[in-house]
Design an enzyme around this catalytic site. Structure first.
Site, mmCIF file in Angstrom:
data_model
loop_
_atom_site.group_PDB
_atom_site.id
_atom_site.type_symbol
_atom_site.label_atom_id
_atom_site.label_comp_id
_atom_site.label_asym_id
_atom_site.label_seq_id
_atom_site.Cartn_x
_atom_site.Cartn_y
_atom_site.Cartn_z
ATOM 1 N N ASP A 193 0.813 -1.214 0.000
ATOM 2 C CA ASP A 193 0.000 0.000 0.000
ATOM 3 C C ASP A 193 0.846 1.262 0.000
ATOM 4 O O ASP A 193 0.385 2.328 -0.407
ATOM 5 C CB ASP A 193 -0.924 -0.017 1.227
ATOM 6 C CG ASP A 193 -1.849 1.176 1.263
ATOM 7 O OD1 ASP A 193 -2.639 1.330 0.313
ATOM 8 O OD2 ASP A 193 -1.786 1.963 2.229
ATOM 9 N N MET A 274 -7.336 5.897 3.128
ATOM 10 C CA MET A 274 -7.546 6.994 2.180
ATOM 11 C C MET A 274 -6.351 7.217 1.256
ATOM 12 O O MET A 274 -6.392 8.089 0.400
ATOM 13 C CB MET A 274 -7.815 8.291 2.949
ATOM 14 C CG MET A 274 -9.098 8.277 3.754
ATOM 15 S SD MET A 274 -10.575 8.067 2.724
ATOM 16 C CE MET A 274 -10.480 9.533 1.705
ATOM 17 N N ARG A 275 -5.291 6.415 1.421
ATOM 18 C CA ARG A 275 -4.106 6.645 0.595
ATOM 19 C C ARG A 275 -4.418 6.429 -0.884
ATOM 20 O O ARG A 275 -3.896 7.140 -1.745
ATOM 21 C CB ARG A 275 -2.958 5.738 1.048
ATOM 22 C CG ARG A 275 -1.661 5.990 0.281
ATOM 23 C CD ARG A 275 -0.495 5.176 0.813
ATOM 24 N NE ARG A 275 -0.003 5.724 2.065
ATOM 25 C CZ ARG A 275 0.011 5.068 3.216
ATOM 26 N NH1 ARG A 275 -0.460 3.840 3.274
ATOM 27 N NH2 ARG A 275 0.487 5.616 4.305
ATOM 28 N N ALA A 276 -5.270 5.468 -1.188
ATOM 29 C CA ALA A 276 -5.598 5.191 -2.587
ATOM 30 C C ALA A 276 -6.259 6.396 -3.243
ATOM 31 O O ALA A 276 -5.961 6.728 -4.398
ATOM 32 C CB ALA A 276 -6.509 3.969 -2.677
ATOM 33 N N VAL A 279 -3.536 9.031 -3.898
ATOM 34 C CA VAL A 279 -2.640 8.626 -4.984
ATOM 35 C C VAL A 279 -3.352 8.718 -6.329
ATOM 36 O O VAL A 279 -2.771 9.184 -7.322
ATOM 37 C CB VAL A 279 -2.102 7.204 -4.733
ATOM 38 C CG1 VAL A 279 -1.362 6.685 -5.960
ATOM 39 C CG2 VAL A 279 -1.180 7.187 -3.528
#
Length: 680
Positions: A193, A274-276, A279
């Site tokens: 991730d 929430m990283r997706a 990104v």
């Protein structure tokens, strides 16, 4: 310095080139993980990218590559006076798999820090890579604690070194690129991730394309400089396009409609955190800038999803990465297309081609239906052949030798902790006790070579009696090299878990074998989480075979287990002897990694002359060499013969039933697998 292979001369691999170029345009995307088989230009493309990066202005003499326009106020070489900067090419720094923590983050001169009170710091690879590219080949083979340090620095843009009250911080912003071959083991989902994008690469199956790859490579090997000169114009054009996209990037508009599409896509595919979303937003913006536009389109969002989401959908190591493109299109349509998205503005990775930028590559892996079952289809219970008694002649329609078709594994479960007794010194992991570089401090010793972990109290205790003889006059402690003490630490190691699985006719009942496979699959999941190597030996009929040599890839072990057929006699001794051969070779190859033998059987032995006595002798052979072992007793029914328990006594190990193997079972408690023999 050798001439690198030109980036624009790489044949095919559109997704790989696009992922690298997007990170060159916007390093905030978060790097790229390149997954693929060996020999697919992964390393070649990464090394070629450095030649396309703009030159970097740096403060003269600064070991940390500070920008003269805005130098780092906390730079260990600072503060920097106002001066004209000098330009140098962007660096590509390679992190070797066997690198130490000190080599990665840098090292303090502990002796000078204690005796003089100065921060004498030797920069590591993170400092060298600042404002350049940090390349980690075979990142899946890197120790977990190094990967954690690496990804923390990439996320925070800084590296912190803390040693016994002395701390150093320096900027560390770089384009992170990792490459890996999935056959050699997977990264944990938490680490996957942390990479912004992922791309899958494979060798082309097109004959003409493969011919062109060989032709260009041979031409480059014969005359690297001449070959590079022939591609200089294309390289220059691509370099200018990267620079122009960087200038345009701050002006790209990310509308509310686009953000809604991004959020809806991440929610639909149930990615964690929430990283997706972040990104995807950065990637879509970089795609627009790369195409020369100031507004993000629906095509940019789709492309960003194919690059940023596949690796974030894995829930365990046996899940295949991928994205259902039909579901993606449906989600984007339902979220509502943003304005001005009716044109086809997909980017062209190599900077050439049509004016509209078409042909940017698929950005993902071949479609796979969401939730698709990877298990081969099974026949219904009514039409599947039932197992014949051992030694019975083959029935009509039954495969030769009484072999049964593979059955699916039962649902995996959390297993009890199995560990090797004693204190090892193997590779860092999470199974058995071991002396490691990380863990709780248990003592001190004189350092052998460079000091890496100072034991402060022991060092002071060694230096204190000599202060008068050394002429100590002030408050500082006079410390010499002989006083330094290395901290000894105890942590956990990974082991070699070798599974020996009985696939004979006595195990062939469909429900029973399904439970056995579920148990082995559960142990494989446990081995993955504890960073073990695994191997698989199976026995049935007249012989045993190594279904999977020891490897770090539990994916491969699960695949072998899934297709495992059953039937025939039970050559238990052959299985144990084959396991002995495997362990003998592995002891020579990796003597510090201790083995754990897991025999999955009901204990019956019917293959060959005197099968029971021969199995007992094979078990005692393992016991004589101190191999830790556990026998998973698969016997079922009201009448139990206790043969698995007898085998465990011969091995000098422990027998557990399938029920006792479960972590939530109260039927038994398995902590350590003893290597010493147990009384009958």
């Amino acid at each position: 310095m050798s001439t690198p292979y030109p980036f624009t001369a790489i044949v095919g691999q559109d997704d790989l080139r696009l992922g690298l170029l997007l990170n060159a345009v916007s390093p905030a995307v978060g790097g790229v993980l390149v997954r693929g088989e060996k020999g697919t230009a992964k390393s070649t493309a990464v090394r070629a990218l450095a030649a396309l990066m703009p030159e970097v202005p740096v403060v003269p003499g600064c070991r940390f590559s500070c920008d003269p326009v805005s130098p780092d106020p906390a730079c260990p070489d600072g503060p920097h006076a106002e001066a004209a900067g000098v330009s140098r090419p962007a660096r590509t720094v390679e992190l070797p798999v066997g690198a130490s923590e000190d080599r990665l983050v840098g090292a303090l001169d502990i002796e000078r820090a204690l005796s003089e009170g100065v921060k004498a710091f030797e920069p590591g690879l993170l400092a060298d890579a600042h404002r350049g590219i940090l390349y980690v080949d075979e990142v899946n083979l890197l120790h977990d604690h190094l990967v954690d340090l690496l990804l923390d620095a990439a996320a925070m843009g800084a590296s912190y070194v803390e040693r016994e009250g002395v701390s150093v911080r320096h900027a560390a912003r770089f384009l992170l690129v990792g490459t890996m071959n999935p056959e050699e083991g997977e990264l944990r989902p938490q680490l996957l991730d942390r990479f912004g994008l992922t791309v899958e690469v494979s060798a082309s199956r097109d004959t003409d394309e493969r011919v062109e790859v060989v032709r260009r490579r041979l031409a480059y090997d014969d005359d690297p400089e001449g070959f590079a000169a022939r591609w200089a114009e294309e390289e220059g054009a691509l370099r200018e396009r990267i620079a122009a996209a960087r200038v345009l990037l701050p002006r790209v508009v990310l509308s509310d409609g686009v953000l809604r599409q991004i959020a809806a896509t991440c929610a639909a595919f149930e990615v964690d955190g929430m990283r997706a979303d972040i990104v995807m937003a950065r990637t879509a913006t970089a795609l627009a800038a790369w195409a020369g536009r100031e507004e993000v389109t629906a095509d940019d969002v789709r492309q960003a999803a194919l690059l940023a989401l596949p690796h974030r959908r894995r829930r365990n190591p046996f899940d295949a990465p991928g994205l259902d493109e039909d579901k993606l299109d449906q989600t984007l349509d339902e979220a509502g297309p943003p304005e001005n998205s009716d044109g086809d503005d997909r980017p062209d990775p190599d900077g050439g081609g049509d004016d509209d930028g078409g042909g940017g590559g698929g950005g993902g892996v071949p479609p796979q239906a969401d939730g698709e079952d990877r298990t081969p289809p099974q026949g219904s219970e009514g039409d599947s052949p039932s197992p014949a008694p051992e030694g019975a002649p083959d029935a009509p329609g039954r495969p030769a030798g009484g072999e049964q078709q593979p059955v699916a594994a039962a649902e995996p479960f959390r297993t009890k902790m199995l560990s090797v007794p004693g204190l090892g010194e193997g590779a860092a992991g999470r199974r058995s006790r071991a002396r490691t570089e990380h863990g709780r401090t248990t003592g001190a010793r004189r350092p052998e070579g460079a000091l890496t972990k100072l034991h402060l109290a022991a060092t002071v205790q060694a230096a204190a009696p000599h202060q008068r003889a050394r002429g100590r006059a002030g408050r500082g402690l006079v410390v010499r090299r002989d006083d330094l003490r290395q901290a000894t630490r105890e942590g956990r190691e990974g082991n070699l878990v070798l599974f020996v699985v009985d696939a004979s006719g006595s195990m062939a009942a469909r429900q029973r074998m399904s439970a056995v496979k579920g148990a082995v699959l559960s142990l494989l999941l446990d081995a993955y989480q504890r960073r073990d190597k695994v191997g698989l030996v199976t026995f049935r009929g007249k012989e045993a075979e190594v279904a999977l040599p020891p490897t770090s890839s539990v994916d491969a072990a699960a695949a072998r287990l899934e297709s495992l057929p059953t039937g025939g006699r039970t050559p238990l001794a052959a299985g144990l002897l084959k396991a002995h051969d495997v362990l003998r070779v592995e002891r020579l190859r990796d003597p510090s990694r201790r083995p754990l033998l897991v025999v999955v059987t009901d204990g019956r032995a019917t293959g060959g002359p005197e099968p029971v006595a021969l199995a007992g002798r094979a078990g005692r052979l393992h016991r004589s060499e101190g191999t830790a072992s556990v026998v998973v007793d698969c016997e079922s029914g009201y009448v139990r013969l206790g043969l698995a328990g007898e085998l465990a006594r011969e091995l000098g190990g422990t027998a557990v039933t399938l029920d006792e193997l479960r972590a939530d079972s109260i039927a038994g408690l398995v902590k350590d697998v003893t290597a010493a023999g147990r009384a009958a």
